[in-house]
Structure formats: C-alpha cells, structure tokens
Write an enzyme that holds these catalytic residues in place. Structure first.
Site, PDB file in Angstrom:
ATOM      1  N   ALA A 192       0.766  -1.234   0.000  1.00 22.57           N
ATOM      2  CA  ALA A 192       0.000   0.000   0.000  1.00 22.57           C
ATOM      3  C   ALA A 192       0.804   1.295   0.000  1.00 22.57           C
ATOM      4  O   ALA A 192       0.386   2.272  -0.607  1.00 22.57           O
ATOM      5  CB  ALA A 192      -0.947  -0.002   1.194  1.00 22.57           C
ATOM      6  N   ALA A 193       1.914   1.366   0.737  1.00 22.38           N
ATOM      7  CA  ALA A 193       2.638   2.631   0.865  1.00 22.38           C
ATOM      8  C   ALA A 193       3.142   3.089  -0.512  1.00 22.38           C
ATOM      9  O   ALA A 193       3.467   2.255  -1.357  1.00 22.38           O
ATOM     10  CB  ALA A 193       3.813   2.466   1.831  1.00 22.38           C
ATOM     11  N   GLY A 202       0.537   5.428  -0.266  1.00 21.22           N
ATOM     12  CA  GLY A 202      -0.833   5.631   0.173  1.00 21.22           C
ATOM     13  C   GLY A 202      -1.755   6.415  -0.732  1.00 21.22           C
ATOM     14  O   GLY A 202      -2.947   6.524  -0.430  1.00 21.22           O
ATOM     15  N   ASN A 203      -1.265   6.976  -1.847  1.00 18.97           N
ATOM     16  CA  ASN A 203      -2.160   7.735  -2.719  1.00 18.97           C
ATOM     17  C   ASN A 203      -3.280   6.858  -3.282  1.00 18.97           C
ATOM     18  O   ASN A 203      -4.439   7.275  -3.347  1.00 18.97           O
ATOM     19  CB  ASN A 203      -1.378   8.371  -3.870  1.00 18.97           C
ATOM     20  CG  ASN A 203      -0.658   9.638  -3.451  1.00 18.97           C
ATOM     21  OD1 ASN A 203      -0.996  10.244  -2.440  1.00 18.97           O
ATOM     22  ND2 ASN A 203       0.328  10.040  -4.221  1.00 18.97           N
ATOM     23  N   LYS A 204      -2.923   5.638  -3.699  1.00 20.21           N
ATOM     24  CA  LYS A 204      -3.946   4.743  -4.245  1.00 20.21           C
ATOM     25  C   LYS A 204      -4.918   4.318  -3.142  1.00 20.21           C
ATOM     26  O   LYS A 204      -6.114   4.139  -3.401  1.00 20.21           O
ATOM     27  CB  LYS A 204      -3.294   3.530  -4.901  1.00 20.21           C
ATOM     28  CG  LYS A 204      -2.375   3.861  -6.074  1.00 20.21           C
ATOM     29  CD  LYS A 204      -1.775   2.602  -6.676  1.00 20.21           C
ATOM     30  CE  LYS A 204      -0.742   2.932  -7.736  1.00 20.21           C
ATOM     31  NZ  LYS A 204       0.472   3.567  -7.155  1.00 20.21           N
ATOM     32  N   ASP A 247       3.918  -8.625   5.616  1.00 18.20           N
ATOM     33  CA  ASP A 247       4.177  -9.097   4.265  1.00 18.20           C
ATOM     34  C   ASP A 247       2.891  -9.694   3.705  1.00 18.20           C
ATOM     35  O   ASP A 247       2.321 -10.624   4.282  1.00 18.20           O
ATOM     36  CB  ASP A 247       5.284 -10.145   4.299  1.00 18.20           C
ATOM     37  CG  ASP A 247       5.675 -10.652   2.920  1.00 18.20           C
ATOM     38  OD1 ASP A 247       5.022 -10.277   1.923  1.00 18.20           O
ATOM     39  OD2 ASP A 247       6.641 -11.432   2.838  1.00 18.20           O
ATOM     40  N   ASP A 276      -0.128  -3.557  -6.243  1.00 18.91           N
ATOM     41  CA  ASP A 276       0.863  -2.698  -6.891  1.00 18.91           C
ATOM     42  C   ASP A 276       2.201  -3.006  -6.236  1.00 18.91           C
ATOM     43  O   ASP A 276       2.673  -2.266  -5.375  1.00 18.91           O
ATOM     44  CB  ASP A 276       0.476  -1.226  -6.716  1.00 18.91           C
ATOM     45  CG  ASP A 276       1.352  -0.292  -7.525  1.00 18.91           C
ATOM     46  OD1 ASP A 276       1.145  -0.203  -8.741  1.00 18.91           O
ATOM     47  OD2 ASP A 276       2.262   0.328  -6.938  1.00 18.91           O
ATOM     48  N   CYS A 313       4.786   0.503 -11.896  1.00 15.07           N
ATOM     49  CA  CYS A 313       5.311   1.711 -12.547  1.00 15.07           C
ATOM     50  C   CYS A 313       6.559   1.317 -13.339  1.00 15.07           C
ATOM     51  O   CYS A 313       7.566   2.015 -13.331  1.00 15.07           O
ATOM     52  CB  CYS A 313       5.604   2.808 -11.540  1.00 15.07           C
ATOM     53  SG  CYS A 313       6.628   2.309 -10.152  1.00 15.07           S
TER      54      CYS A 313
END
Length: 466
Positions: free
Chosen positions: A235-236, A238-240, A285, A305, A359
C-alpha cells in the site's frame, strides 16, 4: 528540521553512501516528503553547475559557517529553483549579500559554454526528457470536497478554468494559470508543467492529492462500490489507498499491508490528512497473509501494486540521470516476487476483481507476470476489458493482452505505468453460500459498477459532491 537543512542532510547522506535519495528522504522525518524529494533531486541534477558557480563566487570563503551541501541547496533555490521556501527569510538575507555575484558567475558560465538556457549547462544524460515536461495532475479528494468547489476556489485565485480536455493536445497546450479537467479521469485536474501546489492550502488540508494521471488508474478500474471490503496488498505511500477510500466513501473496509514501517508511518499521516477512516494498516508481508483468515472472507476486491524496477517513474530519471533498463538478474528477481504476489492474491476465496499494476515499462514485470498467473489458474480468471478510450494498450504477447493498459510520457502524458484488470470467471461457491446465509443486503454492485465504468470511459464524473 527545515526544508533546506533536511535537503542538505539527504545530499550529504547520498555522497557518503548512507543510502539512496528516496530512502534518505523517507527516513528524514520531514513532513512533506514530495517537496523534499523534488528539491534534492533537482539540486543533485545541477550539482556540477552549482559547484562551479559557488567556487567562482567564493561563497564558502565568504561564509565560513555555511556548509557545502546547504550552500548547494540554497544557491539552487536562488538561481534555478522557485525562490526561497520553508523558512527562507534567514537564508534569503544571507545569500542576498552574494546574489549579484552568484548571478554574474552563472551568466559567465553560460557565456563560457556557449549556451543561453540553464538546462543547456547540464550534461546530455542529465537533461530533462519528455517526463520532465509532464503536466501537473491533481486529484480532487471527494472525501473532503468536490470538483466544482475546487474549481471555484482556483478561479477566485486568478486561475482560468478551460473545462474538460478533449485530447492530449489540450493538456500539452496548458500554460500560465490555466487548468483543465482530464478527459478520462473523474476528479482529476490538470495544470501546466511548472505549477507547484505543495504549499497550496487545499493540498495541505487534504482536499487535493498530488497524483500522476496513470497512478489514478488502478483504484478507478478496481472500482469497489461503497461498503466493499478491499485489500491494498503493497500500500505505501498511500495515494492509491486514499483513492480507494474516496471510491468507497469511507464505507466498508480497506486492509492495507506494507513491510516498511517508516513508509507506513508516512502513509498514516497522508491518510489522516485525506480524511480516510475506513483503512486498517498492517506492517505485514502480504505473502504471509492467509486467504482463509475469517477477517478477509468478504474481500471481493484486491489492488496489487508490488515493488518493481520503477523504470517508468519520472522521478527515477531525476534521482539516477540516464538510468536505463534494470539488469536481467534484478528483473528476474522482481518478476518472481510479483508473480508470487499475484498468484497469492488470486487464492482469496471471495475475490471477484483484482487490479495488478506497476510503474515499470518492462515486459517481464507486466505482461509476462499476468500471463503466467492466468496460466496457473486456467479457466478461473480472465483479463477484463479496461477503459477502451485509453490510447496505449498492453503488448500483444498473448491473446487478450490488449485489454491491459500501458502509459508513458510520450503516449499518455503520464509516468510509465502498466495496469491489468483480472476478474473471476465464476463467483466461487463459498462466496455464494456466504451470501445466501448473510442478512439481507443491498443488490449486487456489478450493474452499478458497469454503469460507473461506462460513465468514466465517456468522461463523466462518477462521484457526487460531498
């Protein structure tokens, strides 16, 4: 610690090989990590130019208490940056005594090298490419406000709103104080390249999220309806996650996992500022999370992601000018981890829809990972068609790969990105049984989701004002 002292500390740490720019920025405890990261990267990029100007002007001889790394940051801000920020009064006064000499030395250096622009002083590998000319994208945080109110606010500040963009050419043509609504992404505003909103009151209050166009795709395409349970597997920063919470309207639950404690701490700050209240953070994890855990029996949506090479990130070119494709050994290791994470995600028994994104521009981390995961689950999952109006599709490595999305500065005016939407072919029997035994609930969200996707593809806003 102030902005300039923090930037000088990061530069000193990089020079002494204590870590990478990104790692040292995150460990600096400076609140605005994006602002700090951008300043350090740009100062580093112009490092040789700044050293030459500082030496010629005799700045360190005249100001013996001024340390070299701090001097470099301050001179960058004075000559090449956006002016003094973050407690600049003290430093502005100090450098003001040398401003004329520093500017004269920069002009003399240009004459000596036969150039007229600051960028032309850079080595070829350090010059900005298409990624540095991208528009500035800003997502309206619908947990706190709505697009109409944000547009009105910017109008009162003297900006000119141009309406919804009709093409990428509209985005390329943005200049001055003009801005647009993105043609495909709901609640995404677009400003000219040099717009800096890090100190804007709406950003500081969490009403705006500074997020790249392609980075908005994963949550938008996962599209969990309010009330859903969602896993954000890696997650980090955190924008998504905040985007998912906005789509959920803070109704439901997001289970967010990440192994890096410092990144999670920064993420918690970001989510609090954004008004997110439906997220449960865990320093864990994702591969160690049990799909059979009762806490996740209602998880129908997963956003994955994972860690990747970052070969599509514009900031990577700032941190490592001229950085190319990662080595085959590193790609093999990354792809192995990504495939394990994707296959693990597909074992959650109630999963209906998953978005896999990176990305990265590398086929090994993108199409190859998705293909192999689908082959390991024959007949259970399929690639779902996603955002047909998006111009850049997946590489034709296997049937259906065209349903995937790719992004790049050249084709979508965004960072490099890859997104695949994976859906279960049939609802698992366990989920059906759970639904039958559960108390009466609202109808299946699938028809609503389909309508929202059609509206998103047509460019319509999918979220009401709040």
């Amino acid at each position: 610690m102030g902005l300039y002292a923090a930037a000088a500390g990061v530069l000193a740490g990089v020079e002494s090989r204590q870590g990478s720019i990104k790692g040292l920025v995150y460990s600096s405890n400076f609140q605005n990590v994006k602002q700090l990261y951008a300043l350090v990267c740009e100062t580093q990029r112009y490092s040789a130019v700044l050293d030459a100007v500082i030496a010629s002007a005799g700045l360190l001889r005249a100001e013996k208490k001024l340390r070299p790394h701090l001097a470099k940051v301050l001179v960058y801000e004075l000559l090449l940056g956006k002016g003094f920020r973050g407690g600049g009064g003290r430093w502005k006064a100090l450098l003001g005594r040398h401003q004329a000499r520093l500017k004269a030395e920069l002009a003399r250096l240009k004459v000596h090298r036969g150039v007229s622009r600051n960028e032309d002083l850079l080595e070829v590998g350090s010059r900005p490419g298409p990624a540095s000319q991208l528009p500035r994208f800003v997502r309206v945080n619908t947990l706190k406000t709505c697009s109409d109110d944000v547009v009105d606010y910017f109008k009162r500040q003297g900006f000119s709103y141009q309406g919804r963009a009709s093409s990428l050419d509209d985005l390329r043509a943005l200049k001055g104080k003009h801005f647009l609504l993105d043609s495909l992404m709901p609640e995404l505003l677009v400003f000219p390249t040099q717009t800096d909103l890090h100190e804007h009151p709406l950003y500081r209050a969490g009403h705006l999220i500074l997020q790249d166009r392609a980075s908005c795709l994963p949550a938008m395409l996962l599209d969990p309806p309010p009330g859903s349970h969602v896993i954000d597997a890696c997650a980090a920063p955190g924008n998504k996650t905040s985007h998912l919470a906005a789509l959920l309207k803070n109704q439901g639950k997001i289970f967010a996992f990440d192994l890096d404690a410092k990144r999670l701490a920064s993420m918690a700050t970001l989510l609090a500022r954004a008004g997110v209240s439906c997220c449960e953070l865990a320093e864990e994890d994702f591969l160690a999370v049990s799909p059979s855990d009762p806490r996740y029996r209602e998880v129908h949506y997963i956003l994955l992601d994972p860690s990747c090479s970052g070969s599509g990130m514009p900031s990577r070119q700032l941190e490592e000018p001229g950085a190319g494709t990662p080595s085959p050994v590193r790609l093999h290791a990354l792809a192995g981890f990504q495939q394990r994470a994707l296959c693990h995600a597909l074992t959650f028994p109630s999963l209906q829809r998953l978005v896999y994104s990176t990305c990265s521009l590398c086929q090994e981390e993108n199409e190859d990972v998705v293909r192999d995961a689908l082959q390991q689950n024959p007949g259970a999952f399929r690639l779902a068609p996603a955002l047909p109006a998006w111009p850049h599709r997946g590489l034709s490595m296997f049937p259906g790969a065209e349903h995937c999305l790719r992004a790049s500065p050249e084709t979508t005016l965004s960072g490099g990105f890859f997104v695949a939407v994976i859906e279960r072919v049939e609802v698992p029997s366990s989920a059906s049984q759970a639904k039958a035994s559960a108390p009466e609930r609202t109808p299946s969200p699938a028809p609503k989701r389909k309508k929202r996707q059609q509206r998103a593809a047509a460019g319509a806003c999918t979220l009401p004002c709040t």
